[in-house]
Design an enzyme around this catalytic site. Structure first.
Site, PDB file in Angstrom:
ATOM      1  N   LYS A 140     -17.256 -72.401  87.687  1.00 54.87           N
ATOM      2  CA  LYS A 140     -17.650 -72.121  88.606  1.00 54.87           C
ATOM      3  C   LYS A 140     -19.234 -71.652  89.484  1.00 54.87           C
ATOM      4  CE  LYS A 140     -14.955 -68.243  89.552  1.00 54.87           C
ATOM      5  NZ  LYS A 140     -14.387 -68.193  88.920  1.00 54.87           N
TER       6      LYS A 140
ATOM      7  N   ARG B 185     -12.018 -62.886  97.150  1.00 51.60           N
ATOM      8  CA  ARG B 185     -11.390 -62.359  95.627  1.00 51.60           C
ATOM      9  C   ARG B 185      -9.856 -61.952  95.853  1.00 51.60           C
ATOM     10  NH1 ARG B 185     -14.252 -62.281  90.948  1.00 51.60           N
ATOM     11  NH2 ARG B 185     -16.946 -62.285  90.912  1.00 51.60           N
TER      12      ARG B 185
ATOM     13  N   ARG C 230     -17.990 -68.586  73.095  1.00 53.74           N
ATOM     14  CA  ARG C 230     -18.917 -68.737  72.854  1.00 53.74           C
ATOM     15  C   ARG C 230     -19.366 -67.334  71.360  1.00 53.74           C
ATOM     16  NH1 ARG C 230     -19.618 -67.736  79.175  1.00 53.74           N
ATOM     17  NH2 ARG C 230     -18.305 -65.787  79.055  1.00 53.74           N
TER      18      ARG C 230
ATOM     19  N   ARG D 168     -19.055 -61.101  71.985  1.00 53.94           N
ATOM     20  CA  ARG D 168     -18.843 -60.081  73.368  1.00 53.94           C
ATOM     21  C   ARG D 168     -17.489 -60.116  72.907  1.00 53.94           C
ATOM     22  NH1 ARG D 168     -22.017 -61.334  78.764  1.00 53.94           N
ATOM     23  NH2 ARG D 168     -19.790 -62.551  78.998  1.00 53.94           N
TER      24      ARG D 168
ATOM     25  N   ARG E 162      -7.815 -60.952  82.023  1.00 56.30           N
ATOM     26  CA  ARG E 162      -9.256 -60.947  83.014  1.00 56.30           C
ATOM     27  C   ARG E 162      -8.160 -62.206  83.706  1.00 56.30           C
ATOM     28  NH1 ARG E 162     -14.815 -63.385  81.107  1.00 56.30           N
ATOM     29  NH2 ARG E 162     -15.355 -63.656  82.918  1.00 56.30           N
TER      30      ARG E 162
END
Length: 217
Positions: free
Chosen positions: A13, A88, A127, A160, A171
């Site tokens: 996004k 949201r 990542r 992370r 999430r």
């Protein structure tokens, strides 16, 4: 054009919002940017938000909604905008409809970036972040020359907590519970366009441009 961009974590996004807003010559408005600006400028809403943030609490919906209302009333948003990260939830979407109606306008389009859960996990869990300079690498899409070592500064790369598969799965559960209902909400208004967000960034961007062109954007 007045546009909302929705999609799960890892859908791209932030990247697509920048390109689309530039394409439309419209401001990109994100709740994170608004929040930081209000806090930095010491506005009444910013001071209120900072009080919650300093005590480790979430900033209440109504404070965020009031910030969005103020931002949409600014001159640069008069002819169009792209909202990224807001609404949201369906209650926030209903508030957005009301505030736009008060401004004598409404949303033109809602673009949903569509990505399967497995692809999101693949993107985010790969990542690696440099402890030294903060650059983000990816074990598959953008690997460093030496595994675990940053090409830029030689710093150690780490994963992370936000990028660990179990955190990503949580999430996604929160997104499915809170934000996915927006798809049905805007679909019922005839404003929703689904966009395949898998593939090279430039291909996804072109699909977005093509969708916008169909609606006069």
């Amino acid at each position: 054009m007045r546009l909302v961009l929705v999609g799960p974590p890892g859908a791209g996004k932030g990247t697509q919002a920048e390109f689309i807003a530039a394409h439309l010559s419209a401001p990109k408005i994100s709740t994170g940017d608004i929040l930081r600006a209000n806090v930095a400028e010491g506005t009444e809403l910013g001071r209120e938000a900072k009080g919650y943030m300093d005590s480790g609490e979430l900033v209440p919906d109504q404070v965020v909604i009031n910030m969005v209302r103020d931002r949409l009333a600014e001159p640069d948003a008069e002819d169009g905008f792209l909202l990224d990260g807001f609404p949201r939830t369906v209650p926030q979407a209903q508030e957005l409809d009301k505030m736009l109606a008060d401004l004598g306008t409404g949303l033109d389009l809602v673009l949903e970036l569509v990505v399967e859960e497995e692809e999101v996990i693949r993107r985010l869990s790969g990542r690696r972040t440099c402890r030294g300079c903060g650059k983000i690498w990816h074990v598959e899409f953008d690997p460093p020359a030496v595994d675990g070592v940053c090409d830029r500064c030689g710093g150690e790369l780490f994963q992370r907590d936000d990028d660990k598969p179990e955190t990503i799965a949580e999430r996604l559960r929160v997104y499915a519970r809170d934000t996915q209902p927006l798809v049905a909400y805007y679909g019922a208004q005839g404003k929703l366009v689904g966009l395949d967000a898998v593939g090279p960034v430039e291909d996804v961007t072109q699909r977005a441009y093509d969708a916008l062109a169909s609606y006069g954007g």
